[in-house]
Design an enzyme around this catalytic site. Structure first.
Site, PDB file in Angstrom:
ATOM      1  N   LYS A   1      44.918  40.277  36.928  1.00 45.07           N
ATOM      2  CA  LYS A   1      45.678  39.069  37.291  1.00 45.07           C
ATOM      3  C   LYS A   1      46.414  38.531  36.077  1.00 45.07           C
ATOM      4  O   LYS A   1      47.599  38.198  36.152  1.00 45.07           O
ATOM      5  CB  LYS A   1      44.739  37.998  37.862  1.00 45.07           C
ATOM      6  CG  LYS A   1      44.293  38.299  39.290  1.00 45.07           C
ATOM      7  CD  LYS A   1      43.161  37.412  39.748  1.00 45.07           C
ATOM      8  CE  LYS A   1      42.671  37.879  41.108  1.00 45.07           C
ATOM      9  NZ  LYS A   1      41.423  37.260  41.546  1.00 45.07           N
TER      10      LYS A   1
ATOM     11  N   GLN B   1      37.454  32.527  40.245  1.00 44.58           N
ATOM     12  CA  GLN B   1      37.059  33.843  40.740  1.00 44.58           C
ATOM     13  C   GLN B   1      35.698  33.764  41.440  1.00 44.58           C
ATOM     14  O   GLN B   1      34.730  33.260  40.873  1.00 44.58           O
ATOM     15  CB  GLN B   1      36.995  34.829  39.557  1.00 44.58           C
ATOM     16  CG  GLN B   1      36.692  36.250  39.946  1.00 44.58           C
ATOM     17  CD  GLN B   1      37.812  36.913  40.738  1.00 44.58           C
ATOM     18  OE1 GLN B   1      38.989  36.819  40.385  1.00 44.58           O
ATOM     19  NE2 GLN B   1      37.454  37.560  41.837  1.00 44.58           N
TER      20      GLN B   1
ATOM     21  N   ASP C   1      44.701  30.209  45.916  1.00 46.98           N
ATOM     22  CA  ASP C   1      43.892  31.084  46.770  1.00 46.98           C
ATOM     23  C   ASP C   1      43.903  30.604  48.223  1.00 46.98           C
ATOM     24  O   ASP C   1      43.511  31.343  49.123  1.00 46.98           O
ATOM     25  CB  ASP C   1      42.437  31.094  46.271  1.00 46.98           C
ATOM     26  CG  ASP C   1      42.034  32.430  45.678  1.00 46.98           C
ATOM     27  OD1 ASP C   1      42.778  33.412  45.873  1.00 46.98           O
ATOM     28  OD2 ASP C   1      40.977  32.490  45.026  1.00 46.98           O
TER      29      ASP C   1
END
Ligand code: NDP
Length: 296
Positions: A53, A97, A120
């Site tokens: 990422k 995460q 997200d």
């Protein structure tokens, strides 16, 4: 019939190029989109994701902020960091995460992120916005599936869509997105009766189950478009591990009109959509026009 292979790797590269073009435009008005990624603990798979990422964020011309915290970090300390990132004008997207260590409440942590920076799309406000057909930050994997479907099929209106899997991160938001495209949507799961027959109804079949090659070709309607989200590691004949999807690719490709391979289908789209969401968040925060083709 031999299915067209939907090349997610090539498509994701095009999405990243579009993101990079948009970043160049934003820089002309003095804005640099910034993505903060927070990793708690040393989970090896998460470390690989976070590294990828960070690299792809920088390659797209954006700022990448990485925060690596030890596994025994307190929930209060993590919430404090999220508060700082929420307040930082250089940060337009925040991703924590998952999974988090067991002593943390993931829902509490995700819901502490500013919804406008929730790239997200897991914050309860974004879930609610998506569910009510309003402008939301959309979870990256289903957004990537939708982009692939639109690219291949154009208008999805009126199509029968079956989503196998009802997780909060893939199945449910995928079903909402397809409903938003005016598909007739069925969400199937482990208690669904006669799953093969349900799958055979689908013009669009999305498999997000996590069971290697569970869906064979004879569950697929001839000509259907098959999106295989599953990523399963299995032992190959040579003793080495290989990745397979939730769909039995060889038999499905004989029947389907189009199918995503595993690897190289949905997988590469996820990070590309994370970058797209970061640019979208930057534009929305600054009341600028949103990038075309990068949102739901
Ligand atoms: P979850 O385990 O959270 O959800 C799996 C879903 O599949 C559940 O809704 C479950 O039903 C359903 N299911 C399980 N067994 C069956 C069965 N026999 N028949 C019908 N439905 C069944 O998984 P995720 O949604 O997180 O992930 C799904 C897959 O997608 C995994 O392989 C994962 O690795 C992959 N993935 C890939 C990503 C990418 O970037 N390409 C990103 C995220 C996930 P029930 O609710 O009834 O238990």
């Amino acid at each position: 019939m031999t299915a067209k292979i939907l090349d997610g790797k090539a498509f994701a590269a095009r999405v990243r190029a579009k993101v990079a073009d948009h970043v160049t435009d934003l820089k002309r008005v003095g804005l640099v989109p910034g993505l903060a990624v927070v990793l708690v603990g040393e989970d090896p798979a998460s470390q690989v994701y976070v590294r990828n990422k960070g690299r792809q964020t920088q390659e797209a011309g954006m700022k990448s902020f990485e925060h690596r915290l030890p596994a025994d970090t307190s929930e209060a300390a993590l919430l404090d960091l999220i508060g700082q990132l929420n307040a930082d004008p250089a940060v337009h997207g925040i991703l924590v995460q998952l999974p988090l260590p067991g002593h943390m409440n993931a829902d509490l942590v995700i819901n502490a992120i500013d919804p406008a920076k929730d790239v997200d799309g897991f914050h309860i406000s974004n879930v609610g916005l998506l569910g009510t057909g309003q402008k939301a930050m959309v979870p990256c994997t289903p957004l990537g599936c939708l982009m692939l479907l639109r690219d291949h099929l154009g208008d999805l209106s009126g199509m029968e869509a079956v989503v196998v899997g009802r997780s909060n991160i893939v199945g449910k938001p995928m079903a909402q997105l397809l409903l938003g495209e005016n598909c007739t949507v069925t969400t199937a799961h482990s208690r669904t009766r006669d799953l093969p027959e349900v799958c055979r109804r689908a013009d669009i079949l999305v498999a997000a189950v996590g069971r290697p090659e569970m869906i064979p070709g004879d569950w697929i309607r001839p000509g259907a478009t098959v999106i295989d989200v599953g990523i399963n590691r299995v032992a190959g004949a040579d003793g080495n591990n290989r990745l397979v999807g939730d769909v039995h690719f060889d038999s499905a490709a004989q029947v389907a009109g189009a199918i995503t391979p595993v690897p190289g289908g949905v997988g590469p789209m996820t990070i590309a959509c994370l970058l797209a969401n970061t640019v979208t968040a930057c534009c929305r925060t600054n009341r600028l026009p949103e990038p075309e083709g990068l949102t739901a």
